[in-house]
Design a protein around this motif. Structure first.
Motif, PDB file in Angstrom:
ATOM      1  N   MET A 516       0.859  -1.186   0.000  1.00 41.82           N
ATOM      2  CA  MET A 516       0.000   0.000   0.000  1.00 41.82           C
ATOM      3  C   MET A 516       0.893   1.234   0.000  1.00 41.82           C
ATOM      4  N   SER A 517       0.645   2.135  -0.925  1.00 40.70           N
ATOM      5  CA  SER A 517       1.483   3.318  -1.106  1.00 40.70           C
ATOM      6  C   SER A 517       0.628   4.575  -1.000  1.00 40.70           C
ATOM      7  N   ALA A 518       1.176   5.606  -0.324  1.00 38.34           N
ATOM      8  CA  ALA A 518       0.485   6.894  -0.240  1.00 38.34           C
ATOM      9  C   ALA A 518       0.396   7.536  -1.612  1.00 38.34           C
ATOM     10  N   ASP A 519      -0.520   8.468  -1.760  1.00 38.11           N
ATOM     11  CA  ASP A 519      -0.815   9.030  -3.078  1.00 38.11           C
ATOM     12  C   ASP A 519       0.422   9.623  -3.751  1.00 38.11           C
ATOM     13  N   ASN A 520       1.197  10.432  -3.012  1.00 40.86           N
ATOM     14  CA  ASN A 520       2.340  11.118  -3.606  1.00 40.86           C
ATOM     15  C   ASN A 520       3.664  10.389  -3.366  1.00 40.86           C
ATOM     16  N   GLU A 521       3.586   9.161  -2.921  1.00 38.31           N
ATOM     17  CA  GLU A 521       4.789   8.391  -2.621  1.00 38.31           C
ATOM     18  C   GLU A 521       5.255   7.619  -3.851  1.00 38.31           C
ATOM     19  N   ALA A 522       6.577   7.600  -4.068  1.00 38.45           N
ATOM     20  CA  ALA A 522       7.137   6.822  -5.172  1.00 38.45           C
ATOM     21  C   ALA A 522       6.947   5.333  -4.890  1.00 38.45           C
ATOM     22  N   LEU A 523       6.772   4.548  -5.959  1.00 34.97           N
ATOM     23  CA  LEU A 523       6.537   3.114  -5.792  1.00 34.97           C
ATOM     24  C   LEU A 523       7.337   2.348  -6.839  1.00 34.97           C
ATOM     25  N   ARG A 524       8.058   1.330  -6.371  1.00 38.57           N
ATOM     26  CA  ARG A 524       8.793   0.438  -7.257  1.00 38.57           C
ATOM     27  C   ARG A 524       8.453  -0.997  -6.878  1.00 38.57           C
ATOM     28  N   ILE A 525       7.966  -1.758  -7.858  1.00 39.23           N
ATOM     29  CA  ILE A 525       7.684  -3.173  -7.624  1.00 39.23           C
ATOM     30  C   ILE A 525       8.224  -3.970  -8.828  1.00 39.23           C
ATOM     31  N   PRO A 526       8.645  -5.224  -8.575  1.00 37.04           N
ATOM     32  CA  PRO A 526       8.468  -6.017  -7.348  1.00 37.04           C
ATOM     33  C   PRO A 526       9.556  -5.728  -6.311  1.00 37.04           C
ATOM     34  N   LYS A 527       9.243  -6.069  -5.046  1.00 39.46           N
ATOM     35  CA  LYS A 527      10.191  -5.965  -3.946  1.00 39.46           C
ATOM     36  C   LYS A 527      10.011  -7.167  -3.017  1.00 39.46           C
ATOM     37  N   GLN A 528      11.134  -7.602  -2.469  1.00 39.21           N
ATOM     38  CA  GLN A 528      11.100  -8.745  -1.562  1.00 39.21           C
ATOM     39  C   GLN A 528      10.255  -8.446  -0.328  1.00 39.21           C
TER      40      GLN A 528
END
Length: 536
Positions: A516-528
């Motif tokens: 779950m990521s906040a609206d303005n937060e950067a996100l990179r997937i996949p992650k362990q």
């Protein structure tokens, strides 16, 4: 920070996704044409170095700013920033006459010594003497307004009225301030009042170096006793990024020399000062702690000792609404006694209520001055302030929803159209990812989630973004930058003005992951770290 090659690659990818010729259905073809045009407009802005610099610095409002036609081509972002600020200054100058910057202070002094230190023996036979008498013994009102005449000249009109124990008076002052350069300004002041005669003053401010400035204020006060000259000079210097040092010399009715050091950081404010003068010499130390909470809570304490005695003060202040700050300070001193000072800042207006409780150091007065305001505040906060702020927030959100309803409806239609246009591309992406045991988005939701039991009555407002998120997968990776996800293809804002998050359930190498990521937060997937423990 995207390069031109990355922009071209993203542009080609979206063009292939939204190209009208790829869709035979008339409705899908129409929707594709609209989205294709939006992509083309965005690429036109970002592919031009000048318009891209404007958009990167100021967003869409920068592109809509009038006057850019006079900007020469091939300017750097720094030059474009300067040009934008020049155009803004011209707009500000046209609005100067509408600004008055009003400031005011209202102080009401209350004498409550009868609560703790009564003269019972003198009033035993007077009717009603069994009830403590609380009186208003002084009042002060001051107000000022500013009238900008030009970009460098400002006229300031101020006045005040004071009364104490039935005697009072007032004064009115007019000042003309001129900014002479980027390093300084000067101000002429003229005043008159019924308690004192005419006043003529001159104030000068000057930056001596980037880290040092000086202020000089000289005045001539005319009265029945003759002319009383006065001179005050302050020299200040930045000792480091958060610390200022001050030297003050005052000559006149109350001559004194004062030195102080003030350190102001994100979490604290510390002051130490020493004054030698007539009639008062003292030393003062104060500390204020700033809590990093939503209400901007601050607690403070100070010790002041001199020829007049010793005073200990402690208190707190807190933001109670968008424009209001409420504070209370307890003052305990010898021989001053015990006082409670209540202050309310409302926008540019300050309301001050000093309550004198006793002339002696009575533990009961100190106790009630400390506990009483806390009990009253928490009761008011729970019964009045909190419900009012909740209702105000709902009204503001409702207004925001109404004002953006048509725009959000359009965004929703565009997002739904984009999702329909993505179906074929997403099918091919999933087939390719399944073949390599790569990244497959099982479910994805975007919007307002309610996980806190205290907010269980609030409504969940989310949209399914599984398809548009899968469409962004490339080479078994999904990368989202620090920006609102409502602007992504196939997304829209389902709850305007409220906190939003992105919840993703995905499969990678045959194993389920969740994040779950906040609206303005950067996100990179996949992650362990996103992996779901099979044993759990």
């Amino acid at each position: 920070q995207a390069s031109q090659e990355e922009l071209k690659a993203a542009y080609r990818r979206l063009c292939m996704l939204y190209h009208p010729d790829k869709h035979r259905d008339p409705e899908l073809k129409t929707q594709a044409e609209r989205l294709f045009n939006l992509v083309h407009q965005a690429y036109e802005v970002l592919s031009d170095p000048q318009t891209r610099a404007i958009y990167d610095i100021y967003g869409r409002r920068g592109l809509e700013m009038e006057g850019w036609e006079v900007v020469e081509r091939k300017r750097t972002p720094a030059e474009i920033r300067e040009e934008f600020e020049r155009l803004q200054r011209e707009r500000e100058e046209r609005r100067l006459q509408q600004r008055t910057n009003p400031k005011g202070t209202i102080s009401v002094g209350i004498d409550a010594t009868d609560l703790f230190d009564r003269y019972n023996e003198e009033y035993e036979d007077v009717p009603g003497s069994s009830f403590p008498q609380i009186e208003i013994n002084k009042m002060h009102i001051s107000q000022s307004i500013e009238a900008p005449l030009t970009a460098t000249d400002t006229a300031i009109l101020s006045g005040n009225l004071s009364t104490q124990n039935g005697n009072g008076g007032g004064s009115i002052n007019v000042a003309l301030r001129r900014v002479t350069s980027a390093k300084g300004w000067g101000e002429l002041e003229f005043g008159a009042g019924d308690l004192q005669g005419p006043l003529f003053g001159l104030k000068i401010f000057r930056n001596l170096t980037p880290r040092c400035f000086i202020t000089t204020n000289c005045a001539l006060q005319f009265s029945s006793r003759g002319v009383r000259p006065g001179l005050t000079t302050v020299l200040a210097r930045n000792l480091d990024k958060n610390t200022m040092g001050y030297l003050q010399w005052r000559w006149g009715i109350q001559s004194a020399m004062n030195t102080s050091i003030v350190r102001d950081t994100k979490t604290s404010h510390f002051t130490v000062a020493l004054q030698l003068g007539i009639p008062h010499s003292f030393m003062m130390v104060s500390y204020q702690h700033k809590f990093q909470d939503e209400d901007q809570t601050r607690v403070k304490g100070s010790l002041k000792a001199g020829f007049f005695g010793t005073i200990v003060e402690y208190g707190a202040e807190r933001k109670i609404s968008r424009h209001s700050i409420l504070g209370a300070t307890v003052s305990v001193g010898v021989p001053q006694g015990v006082s409670l000072k209540i202050k309310l800042n409302r926008a540019s207006q300050t309301y001050f209520f000093p309550v004198h409780l006793t002339d002696q150091l009575l533990p009961s007065a100190v106790f009630y001055a400390t506990v009483g305001p806390l009990v009253i505040y928490f009761a008011m906060h729970r019964l009045i302030i909190k419900p009012y702020l909740r209702a105000q927030k709902e009204r503001d959100l409702e207004k925001q929803r109404e004002s953006t309803a048509s725009d959000i409806l359009q965004k929703k239609q565009e997002a739904e159209a984009a999702v329909r246009l993505m179906q074929e591309s997403v099918r091919r992406i999933i087939e390719a990812e399944e073949a390599r045991m790569g990244l497959i988005v099982v479910n994805a939701w975007y919007g307002k989630f309610v996980n806190d039991n205290s907010r269980k009555n609030e409504k969940v407002k989310v949209i399914d973004v599984t398809v548009p998120l899968q469409c962004l997968v490339k080479d078994s990776k999904l990368i989202l930058t620090e920006a609102s996800k409502a602007g992504l293809p196939g997304f829209y804002d389902p709850c305007v003005g409220e906190e939003k998050s992105l919840k993703v359930l995905y499969q990678f190498r045959g194993v389920l992951h969740q994040v779950m990521s906040a609206d303005n937060e950067a996100l990179r997937i996949p992650k362990q770290s996103h992996r779901i423990d099979a044993d759990g």
